[in-house]
Design a protein around this motif. Structure first.
Motif, PDB file in Angstrom:
ATOM      1  N   SER A  13       4.184   2.800  -8.984  1.00 26.43           N
ATOM      2  CA  SER A  13       3.568   0.947  -8.834  1.00 26.43           C
ATOM      3  C   SER A  13       3.251   0.188  -7.524  1.00 26.43           C
ATOM      4  CB  SER A  13       5.123   0.973  -9.259  1.00 26.43           C
ATOM      5  OG  SER A  13       5.425  -0.812  -9.603  1.00 26.43           O
ATOM      6  N   VAL A  14       1.789  -0.597  -7.975  1.00 21.47           N
ATOM      7  CA  VAL A  14       1.246  -1.112  -7.291  1.00 21.47           C
ATOM      8  C   VAL A  14       1.911  -1.852  -6.521  1.00 21.47           C
ATOM      9  CG1 VAL A  14      -0.877  -1.452  -6.386  1.00 21.47           C
ATOM     10  CG2 VAL A  14      -1.226   1.133  -6.677  1.00 21.47           C
ATOM     11  N   VAL A  15       2.035  -2.689  -5.539  1.00 20.06           N
ATOM     12  CA  VAL A  15       1.770  -4.273  -5.102  1.00 20.06           C
ATOM     13  C   VAL A  15       0.937  -4.232  -4.181  1.00 20.06           C
ATOM     14  CG1 VAL A  15       3.350  -5.559  -3.658  1.00 20.06           C
ATOM     15  CG2 VAL A  15       4.657  -3.873  -4.974  1.00 20.06           C
ATOM     16  N   THR A  16      -0.113  -5.813  -4.221  1.00 21.96           N
ATOM     17  CA  THR A  16      -0.916  -5.557  -3.107  1.00 21.96           C
ATOM     18  C   THR A  16      -0.877  -6.814  -2.617  1.00 21.96           C
ATOM     19  OG1 THR A  16      -2.500  -4.691  -4.526  1.00 21.96           O
ATOM     20  CG2 THR A  16      -3.308  -6.208  -2.997  1.00 21.96           C
ATOM     21  N   VAL A  17      -0.452  -6.645  -1.351  1.00 23.52           N
ATOM     22  CA  VAL A  17       0.356  -8.109  -0.225  1.00 23.52           C
ATOM     23  C   VAL A  17      -0.371  -7.934   0.974  1.00 23.52           C
ATOM     24  CG1 VAL A  17       2.609  -8.288  -1.330  1.00 23.52           C
ATOM     25  CG2 VAL A  17       2.053  -7.076   0.510  1.00 23.52           C
ATOM     26  N   PRO A  18      -0.656  -9.317   2.464  1.00 15.40           N
ATOM     27  CA  PRO A  18      -0.976  -9.613   3.473  1.00 15.40           C
ATOM     28  C   PRO A  18       0.053  -7.981   4.058  1.00 15.40           C
ATOM     29  CG  PRO A  18      -1.183 -11.338   2.044  1.00 15.40           C
ATOM     30  CD  PRO A  18      -0.902 -10.503   1.382  1.00 15.40           C
ATOM     31  N   GLY A  19      -0.735  -7.613   5.092  1.00 14.35           N
ATOM     32  CA  GLY A  19      -0.239  -7.064   6.405  1.00 14.35           C
ATOM     33  C   GLY A  19       0.918  -7.566   6.621  1.00 14.35           C
ATOM     34  N   GLY A  20       1.054  -8.663   7.170  1.00 22.48           N
ATOM     35  CA  GLY A  20       3.253  -9.429   7.666  1.00 22.48           C
ATOM     36  C   GLY A  20       3.441  -9.343   6.494  1.00 22.48           C
ATOM     37  N   GLU A  21       3.908  -8.923   5.410  1.00 20.55           N
ATOM     38  CA  GLU A  21       4.081  -8.903   4.176  1.00 20.55           C
ATOM     39  C   GLU A  21       4.998  -7.651   3.998  1.00 20.55           C
ATOM     40  OE1 GLU A  21       3.918 -10.941   0.518  1.00 20.55           O
ATOM     41  OE2 GLU A  21       2.770 -12.708   1.967  1.00 20.55           O
ATOM     42  N   ILE A  22       4.396  -6.643   4.687  1.00 19.27           N
ATOM     43  CA  ILE A  22       4.596  -4.854   4.325  1.00 19.27           C
ATOM     44  C   ILE A  22       6.317  -4.940   4.771  1.00 19.27           C
ATOM     45  CG2 ILE A  22       3.991  -2.505   4.699  1.00 19.27           C
ATOM     46  CD1 ILE A  22       0.942  -3.766   4.821  1.00 19.27           C
ATOM     47  N   LEU A  23       7.160  -4.766   6.057  1.00 16.89           N
ATOM     48  CA  LEU A  23       7.795  -5.146   6.327  1.00 16.89           C
ATOM     49  C   LEU A  23       9.255  -5.571   6.231  1.00 16.89           C
ATOM     50  CD1 LEU A  23       8.926  -3.349   8.686  1.00 16.89           C
ATOM     51  CD2 LEU A  23       9.180  -4.847  10.607  1.00 16.89           C
ATOM     52  N   PRO A  24       8.923  -6.630   6.035  1.00 18.57           N
ATOM     53  CA  PRO A  24      10.010  -7.371   4.944  1.00 18.57           C
ATOM     54  C   PRO A  24      10.393  -6.382   3.218  1.00 18.57           C
ATOM     55  CG  PRO A  24       9.166  -9.131   6.239  1.00 18.57           C
ATOM     56  CD  PRO A  24       7.648  -7.392   6.271  1.00 18.57           C
ATOM     57  N   LEU A  25       9.462  -6.179   2.802  1.00 20.49           N
ATOM     58  CA  LEU A  25       9.071  -5.393   1.476  1.00 20.49           C
ATOM     59  C   LEU A  25      10.107  -4.569   1.699  1.00 20.49           C
ATOM     60  CD1 LEU A  25       6.213  -6.583  -0.042  1.00 20.49           C
ATOM     61  CD2 LEU A  25       8.238  -7.130  -0.472  1.00 20.49           C
ATOM     62  N   LEU A  26       9.964  -3.074   2.984  1.00 23.35           N
ATOM     63  CA  LEU A  26       9.624  -2.065   2.948  1.00 23.35           C
ATOM     64  C   LEU A  26      11.766  -2.169   3.252  1.00 23.35           C
ATOM     65  CD1 LEU A  26       6.672  -0.531   4.941  1.00 23.35           C
ATOM     66  CD2 LEU A  26       7.833   0.093   3.147  1.00 23.35           C
ATOM     67  N   GLU A  27      12.025  -3.035   4.470  1.00 22.60           N
ATOM     68  CA  GLU A  27      13.732  -2.858   4.462  1.00 22.60           C
ATOM     69  C   GLU A  27      14.544  -4.195   3.914  1.00 22.60           C
ATOM     70  OE1 GLU A  27      12.396  -4.866   9.496  1.00 22.60           O
ATOM     71  OE2 GLU A  27      12.642  -6.151   8.199  1.00 22.60           O
ATOM     72  N   ARG A  28      13.653  -4.300   3.016  1.00 25.33           N
ATOM     73  CA  ARG A  28      14.675  -5.020   1.052  1.00 25.33           C
ATOM     74  C   ARG A  28      14.496  -4.325   0.160  1.00 25.33           C
ATOM     75  NH1 ARG A  28      11.227 -10.345   1.308  1.00 25.33           N
ATOM     76  NH2 ARG A  28      10.377  -9.227  -0.525  1.00 25.33           N
ATOM     77  N   LYS A  29      13.429  -2.913   0.655  1.00 27.96           N
ATOM     78  CA  LYS A  29      13.278  -1.713  -0.429  1.00 27.96           C
ATOM     79  C   LYS A  29      12.370  -1.977  -2.021  1.00 27.96           C
ATOM     80  CE  LYS A  29      17.091   1.160   1.606  1.00 27.96           C
ATOM     81  NZ  LYS A  29      16.161   1.798   2.853  1.00 27.96           N
ATOM     82  N   ALA A  30      11.893  -3.063  -1.610  1.00 32.98           N
ATOM     83  CA  ALA A  30      11.571  -3.916  -2.409  1.00 32.98           C
ATOM     84  C   ALA A  30       9.910  -2.780  -3.115  1.00 32.98           C
ATOM     85  CB  ALA A  30      10.953  -5.179  -2.100  1.00 32.98           C
ATOM     86  N   ILE A  31       9.423  -1.880  -1.763  1.00 28.41           N
ATOM     87  CA  ILE A  31       8.447  -0.688  -1.983  1.00 28.41           C
ATOM     88  C   ILE A  31       9.276   0.020  -1.243  1.00 28.41           C
ATOM     89  CG2 ILE A  31       6.453  -2.734  -2.373  1.00 28.41           C
ATOM     90  CD1 ILE A  31       5.629  -2.036   0.624  1.00 28.41           C
ATOM     91  N   ASP A  32       8.751   1.356  -1.461  1.00 30.78           N
ATOM     92  CA  ASP A  32       9.417   2.814  -0.844  1.00 30.78           C
ATOM     93  C   ASP A  32       8.460   3.045  -0.324  1.00 30.78           C
ATOM     94  OD1 ASP A  32      10.747   3.723  -3.561  1.00 30.78           O
ATOM     95  OD2 ASP A  32       8.445   3.203  -3.055  1.00 30.78           O
TER      96      ASP A  32
END
Length: 307
Positions: A197-216
């Motif tokens: 399941s692919v999510v495409t976001v700029p680099g600056g948004e990756i860590l917040p998504l990982l921390e919220r477990k929105a992506i794994d």
């Protein structure tokens, strides 16, 4: 008395002419200001490579050209910098060319998979770009996509990207299925085929998504940039090499009207600096990448897994 008046008149006229001439010379020496925006996070080498270009241009023009490099989102969203440069909202855009594969899949030839994952390396690709018709082809792709008002130069070649960062080892192709993962460029379509399941976001948004477990899981860029984004703080399995991006380019894209309005000598300097810095930036990224991989293993407990 008349002689004195004539002399005073002559001196006055002379001073006026000197003032006018000085004004012309000062106008000619007026600082040229260019404002652009980067699609990549400050501190990562994807941003630093453009800072290197900007500093070098200012140095080579002895300060006559001042280039303001803005962070993502300052004026337009990160993925819209090329459109903004094309419209003249920005004087230049600084970004990975692969962000526009959704508009024309041919952009991947210049950003991820030229020659396929087991084909050309960076030096092969650069040779093709400068001497094998690649540059002309990129211009044709820009035109075919509606970007008729940009002039592009390369900024650096890419460090071979990893397959990605994962919470546990990936031992076979089937293990990818079910991951929610940040992927960009045409590689997103490949990962989708694997059941990701692919999510495409700029680099600056990756860590917040990982921390919220929105992506794994995620992929991003070179080891140095990945480290500075903080990815090793969350994920500990770094799978390399990747099969989706062994090569690629970062580009600097000038608004064509703004470019053509620049003095010829300034255009020549900018072009020469870009040719110089694509070589230096590419080598610098390799050096920083090796250091970052070592640091991630020793200090962050990252396991580098051979794909």
């Amino acid at each position: 008395m008349k002689k004195v008046k004539r002399l005073a008149w002559g001196v006055g006229i002379g001073l006026i002419l000197v003032a006018l001439l000085t004004g012309v010379l000062l106008a000619q020496e007026k600082t040229i200001k260019l404002r652009g925006q980067c699609a990549h996070s400050p501190g990562t080498f994807d941003y630093i490579c453009y800072e290197n270009i900007v500093k070098r241009i200012e140095e080579m023009t002895e300060g006559k050209v001042k280039m303001e490099l803005l962070a993502p989102g300052t004026i337009v969203p990160a993925f819209e910098v090329l459109d903004a440069a094309n419209r003249g909202v920005l004087d230049f855009a600084a970004s990975w060319i692969g962000y526009w594969v959704g508009k024309n899949s041919a952009f991947t030839l210049f950003s991820s998979a030229t020659g396929g994952p087991f084909g050309m390396d960076n030096w092969d690709v650069l040779a093709w770009y400068y001497f094998g018709g690649g540059q002309k082809l990129l211009e044709e792709v820009f035109t075919a996509t509606g970007y008729n008002n940009v002039v592009t130069f390369l900024a650096k070649g890419e460090f071979p990207e990893p397959l990605g960062w994962f919470p546990k080892p990936v031992t076979k192709y089937e293990d990818l299925k079910g991951y929610k993962m940040r992927v960009a460029g045409l590689a997103a379509e490949v990962f989708k085929e694997a059941g990701v399941s692919v999510v495409t976001v700029p680099g600056g948004e990756i860590l917040p998504l990982l921390e919220r477990k929105a992506i794994d899981a995620t992929e991003y860029s070179d080891p140095h940039s990945d480290l500075l984004l903080g990815i090793p703080d969350v994920l500990k399995y770094y799978h390399a090499p990747g099969v989706h991006q062994p090569t690629g380019f970062m580009g600097i894209h000038f608004n064509k009207k703004k470019w053509e309005a620049l003095p010829k000598e300034v255009r020549n300097v900018i072009e020469l600096v870009c040719h110089e810095m694509v070589f230096k930036n590419t080598l610098a990224e390799w050096s920083l990448g090796i250091e970052a991989l070592t640091k991630m293993e020793k200090e962050f407990g990252v396991k580098v897994v051979k794909t």
